[in-house]
Enzyme design. Sequence first.
Site, PDB file in Angstrom:
ATOM      1  N   ARG A 263      -4.682   7.159  -0.394  1.00 23.14           N
ATOM      2  CA  ARG A 263      -4.019   6.103  -0.170  1.00 23.14           C
ATOM      3  C   ARG A 263      -4.437   4.850  -1.266  1.00 23.14           C
ATOM      4  O   ARG A 263      -5.404   5.078  -1.798  1.00 23.14           O
ATOM      5  CB  ARG A 263      -4.443   5.603   1.275  1.00 23.14           C
ATOM      6  CG  ARG A 263      -5.631   4.581   1.454  1.00 23.14           C
ATOM      7  CD  ARG A 263      -5.676   3.236   1.234  1.00 23.14           C
ATOM      8  NE  ARG A 263      -4.421   2.387   1.749  1.00 23.14           N
ATOM      9  CZ  ARG A 263      -4.322   1.896   2.921  1.00 23.14           C
ATOM     10  NH1 ARG A 263      -5.532   2.116   3.422  1.00 23.14           N
ATOM     11  NH2 ARG A 263      -3.495   1.270   3.438  1.00 23.14           N
TER      12      ARG A 263
ATOM     13  N   ASN B 112       0.489  -2.256   5.881  1.00 23.29           N
ATOM     14  CA  ASN B 112       1.166  -3.437   6.096  1.00 23.29           C
ATOM     15  C   ASN B 112       2.382  -3.358   6.438  1.00 23.29           C
ATOM     16  O   ASN B 112       3.379  -2.489   5.888  1.00 23.29           O
ATOM     17  CB  ASN B 112       1.051  -4.700   5.226  1.00 23.29           C
ATOM     18  CG  ASN B 112      -0.370  -5.242   5.086  1.00 23.29           C
ATOM     19  OD1 ASN B 112      -0.989  -5.425   5.955  1.00 23.29           O
ATOM     20  ND2 ASN B 112      -0.529  -5.908   4.036  1.00 23.29           N
TER      21      ASN B 112
ATOM     22  N   CYS C 286       0.715  -1.153  -0.044  1.00 25.62           N
ATOM     23  CA  CYS C 286      -0.097  -0.116   0.114  1.00 25.62           C
ATOM     24  C   CYS C 286       0.887   1.252  -0.071  1.00 25.62           C
ATOM     25  O   CYS C 286       1.993   1.182   0.234  1.00 25.62           O
ATOM     26  CB  CYS C 286      -0.852   0.091   1.151  1.00 25.62           C
ATOM     27  SG  CYS C 286      -1.862  -1.295   1.436  1.00 25.62           S
TER      28      CYS C 286
END
Length: 322
Positions: A14, A73, A2
């Site tokens: 995002r 993550n 991401c």
Amino acid sequence: MCTAINIDGNFFARTLDYERSFGEQIIITPRERVTYGKAQNRYATIGIGVVKDGSPLYFDGMNEWGLAVAALNFPGYAAYQSPSEGKAAVSADRLAGLILGFCRNIDEVKSALDNIAVTEDEGGAKLHWLISDRRGSITVEPVEGGLRVYDNPVGVLTNSPDLPFHLTRLADYAQLHPQDPENRLARTNITPYSRGMGAIGLPGDFSSSSRFVRGVFVKENTRVAEKSPAETSKAEGSASEITRIFHIADAVSVPCGCVVTEEGRPVSTIYTVVFDLENLNLCFTTYNCRRIRAVKLTDALMTAKDLQSYPLYRPEEIEKLN
């Protein structure tokens, strides 16, 4: 995989890159509708995530004060805390919602984090966070030794390694520039044979460190494009900026199949979201529908009696001109 980017303190974008959907949707949490510990959220929030046991788990979001958060993550680095006396235990998947529900700005986030122990959630997600307001950004990382809170001077975050690594690696690319490079190689005339040569060396792969560098470069150099008379309108203002932000996000997006998991599953940018921190609009596209849609955090939504939601995924819409 991401990428999250704070652009000029006005917009927060995002991309969520993964091999599958979690059933996420747009979720609006009105004021005083979700309980954290013994308190209910003070501020209304809009974002993308899932609802579990009647409580929103936000992947990213923005509250009524223009504070924005994205969880990304952080495998191989995330180390969560144990509940401790004097600190409120908050699982990693609920941290974004808690911050948005109780904090108005980054200063209040920092103060709140002093009294929080971030614990592992049931799903075992390994996360770190980019948090931004109109004045700047911080990155929050749970690592061995405790919770680290960094000022993030570039307002960009991807995945592992940690933020200090990404900031250090920027030095390898300090020479990149949108204009033609200056000849420093030899005392002879060297003429660029193409536009864009000032950015030779900009990494084009999809690794976290390369997306970080690319995110910084495009954020710092992308502008609103000049329009033809047919494209202009009296009320476009913010729309032009929104379009610019989506183009920035495109530079770090992952086309399906260019990254494949160990199990052979293709990764793609499932959705891209842009939060307009001033006008409180959530704008989004999905991989299979490129039309920009928007949901505004209105007064009615802020004071609704229950959680509100909107679907994220719809079929592609192609306008046929003949």
